[in-house]
Design a protein around this motif. Sequence first.
Motif, short mmCIF file in Angstrom:
data_model
loop_
_atom_site.label_atom_id
_atom_site.label_comp_id
_atom_site.label_asym_id
_atom_site.label_seq_id
_atom_site.Cartn_x
_atom_site.Cartn_y
_atom_site.Cartn_z
N PHE A 298 -13.13 2.08 2.57
CA PHE A 298 -11.96 2.69 1.93
C PHE A 298 -11.24 1.62 1.12
O PHE A 298 -10.97 0.53 1.61
CB PHE A 298 -10.99 3.29 2.94
CG PHE A 298 -9.71 3.75 2.30
CD1 PHE A 298 -9.68 4.90 1.52
CD2 PHE A 298 -8.53 3.02 2.43
CE1 PHE A 298 -8.51 5.30 0.89
CE2 PHE A 298 -7.36 3.43 1.81
CZ PHE A 298 -7.36 4.57 1.04
N ARG A 299 -10.97 1.92 -0.14
CA ARG A 299 -10.19 1.00 -0.98
C ARG A 299 -9.05 1.78 -1.63
O ARG A 299 -9.26 2.87 -2.14
CB ARG A 299 -11.06 0.43 -2.10
CG ARG A 299 -12.24 -0.37 -1.62
CD ARG A 299 -12.96 -0.84 -2.87
NE ARG A 299 -14.08 -1.70 -2.59
CZ ARG A 299 -15.32 -1.26 -2.42
NH1 ARG A 299 -15.57 0.03 -2.46
NH2 ARG A 299 -16.30 -2.12 -2.20
N VAL A 300 -7.87 1.18 -1.61
CA VAL A 300 -6.73 1.82 -2.24
C VAL A 300 -6.96 1.87 -3.75
O VAL A 300 -6.70 2.86 -4.41
CB VAL A 300 -5.42 1.06 -1.92
CG1 VAL A 300 -4.26 1.65 -2.70
CG2 VAL A 300 -5.14 1.12 -0.42
N ASP A 301 -7.50 0.77 -4.29
CA ASP A 301 -7.69 0.65 -5.73
C ASP A 301 -9.08 0.08 -6.01
O ASP A 301 -9.27 -1.13 -6.06
CB ASP A 301 -6.60 -0.30 -6.27
CG ASP A 301 -6.71 -0.52 -7.77
OD1 ASP A 301 -7.73 -0.13 -8.36
OD2 ASP A 301 -5.78 -1.10 -8.34
N PRO A 302 -10.07 0.97 -6.16
CA PRO A 302 -11.45 0.52 -6.32
C PRO A 302 -11.65 -0.45 -7.47
O PRO A 302 -12.39 -1.43 -7.34
CB PRO A 302 -12.24 1.82 -6.55
CG PRO A 302 -11.38 2.89 -5.97
CD PRO A 302 -9.96 2.43 -6.17
N PHE B 113 -1.62 6.02 2.12
CA PHE B 113 -2.91 5.38 2.39
C PHE B 113 -2.91 4.50 3.63
O PHE B 113 -3.98 4.08 4.08
CB PHE B 113 -3.33 4.49 1.20
CG PHE B 113 -3.67 5.26 -0.04
CD1 PHE B 113 -4.48 6.39 0.01
CD2 PHE B 113 -3.21 4.83 -1.28
CE1 PHE B 113 -4.81 7.09 -1.14
CE2 PHE B 113 -3.53 5.52 -2.44
CZ PHE B 113 -4.34 6.65 -2.38
N VAL B 114 -1.73 4.21 4.18
CA VAL B 114 -1.66 3.24 5.27
C VAL B 114 -2.57 3.65 6.44
O VAL B 114 -3.28 2.82 7.00
CB VAL B 114 -0.21 3.00 5.75
CG1 VAL B 114 -0.17 2.19 7.03
CG2 VAL B 114 0.58 2.28 4.65
N SER B 115 -2.59 4.94 6.77
CA SER B 115 -3.39 5.38 7.92
C SER B 115 -4.89 5.23 7.66
O SER B 115 -5.68 5.20 8.59
CB SER B 115 -3.06 6.83 8.27
OG SER B 115 -3.48 7.68 7.21
N ARG B 116 -5.28 5.14 6.40
CA ARG B 116 -6.71 5.02 6.07
C ARG B 116 -7.18 3.57 6.01
O ARG B 116 -8.38 3.32 5.93
CB ARG B 116 -7.00 5.71 4.74
CG ARG B 116 -6.73 7.21 4.81
CD ARG B 116 -7.43 7.96 3.73
NE ARG B 116 -8.87 7.71 3.71
CZ ARG B 116 -9.65 8.04 2.68
NH1 ARG B 116 -9.14 8.59 1.61
NH2 ARG B 116 -10.94 7.80 2.73
N LEU B 117 -6.26 2.62 6.06
CA LEU B 117 -6.64 1.22 6.02
C LEU B 117 -7.50 0.93 7.24
O LEU B 117 -7.17 1.33 8.35
CB LEU B 117 -5.40 0.32 6.03
CG LEU B 117 -4.52 0.43 4.80
CD1 LEU B 117 -3.25 -0.39 5.01
CD2 LEU B 117 -5.25 -0.04 3.56
N VAL C 11 0.86 -1.18 0.00
CA VAL C 11 0.00 0.00 0.00
C VAL C 11 0.89 1.23 0.00
O VAL C 11 1.83 1.30 0.77
CB VAL C 11 -0.87 0.01 1.28
CG1 VAL C 11 -1.74 1.24 1.36
CG2 VAL C 11 -1.72 -1.26 1.36
N PRO C 12 0.60 2.22 -0.87
CA PRO C 12 1.38 3.46 -0.82
C PRO C 12 1.30 4.07 0.58
O PRO C 12 0.23 4.06 1.20
CB PRO C 12 0.69 4.35 -1.85
CG PRO C 12 -0.02 3.40 -2.77
CD PRO C 12 -0.43 2.24 -1.92
N ALA C 13 2.42 4.61 1.05
CA ALA C 13 2.51 5.12 2.42
C ALA C 13 1.36 6.07 2.78
O ALA C 13 0.84 6.03 3.89
CB ALA C 13 3.85 5.82 2.62
N THR D 11 -15.07 -5.99 -0.32
CA THR D 11 -16.13 -5.08 0.14
C THR D 11 -15.52 -3.83 0.78
O THR D 11 -16.22 -2.87 1.05
CB THR D 11 -16.98 -5.75 1.23
OG1 THR D 11 -16.10 -6.17 2.28
CG2 THR D 11 -17.72 -6.94 0.69
N GLY D 12 -14.23 -3.89 1.08
CA GLY D 12 -13.62 -2.79 1.81
C GLY D 12 -13.97 -2.87 3.28
O GLY D 12 -13.76 -1.92 4.03
N LEU D 13 -14.53 -4.00 3.71
CA LEU D 13 -14.92 -4.14 5.11
C LEU D 13 -14.03 -5.08 5.91
O LEU D 13 -14.06 -5.05 7.13
CB LEU D 13 -16.37 -4.62 5.22
CG LEU D 13 -17.42 -3.55 4.94
CD1 LEU D 13 -18.81 -4.16 4.96
CD2 LEU D 13 -17.36 -2.42 5.94
#
Length: 109
Positions: free
Chosen positions: A62-66, A53-57, A49-51, A75-77
């Motif tokens: 939230f999806r890094v790459d929809p 985005f890590v805090s949003r995991l 994961v790009p740095a 599902t992003g869940l």
Amino acid sequence: GADRDRLIQILTNLVDNAIKFTETGGVTFGIDMEDGKQFIFVEDTGIGVPAKFVSRLGERFFRVDPARSRKMGGTGLGLAIVKHLVKAHGWNMQIESIHGKGTRVKVII
């Protein structure tokens, strides 16, 4: 007891996630100790994961790459559920990721 079931659910979600994003190499998981604290970990050799985005995991949906998530049926869940369970037990989750190299998730119990 309940904790054991939750731990299994957390591990299952993390491993499932790791497998989804790992095309070469593999996924490792286990239990370890650090500073007298026990933790479970799941690490993969996946896309990482790009740095930024890590805090949003772990945010719901939230999806890094929809586009990729749709293809994979994500599902992003998965991580959001893990984050919720971890918090509910007063545990801690740490995510380290290197884009293109892989991700390591630690749950400190």
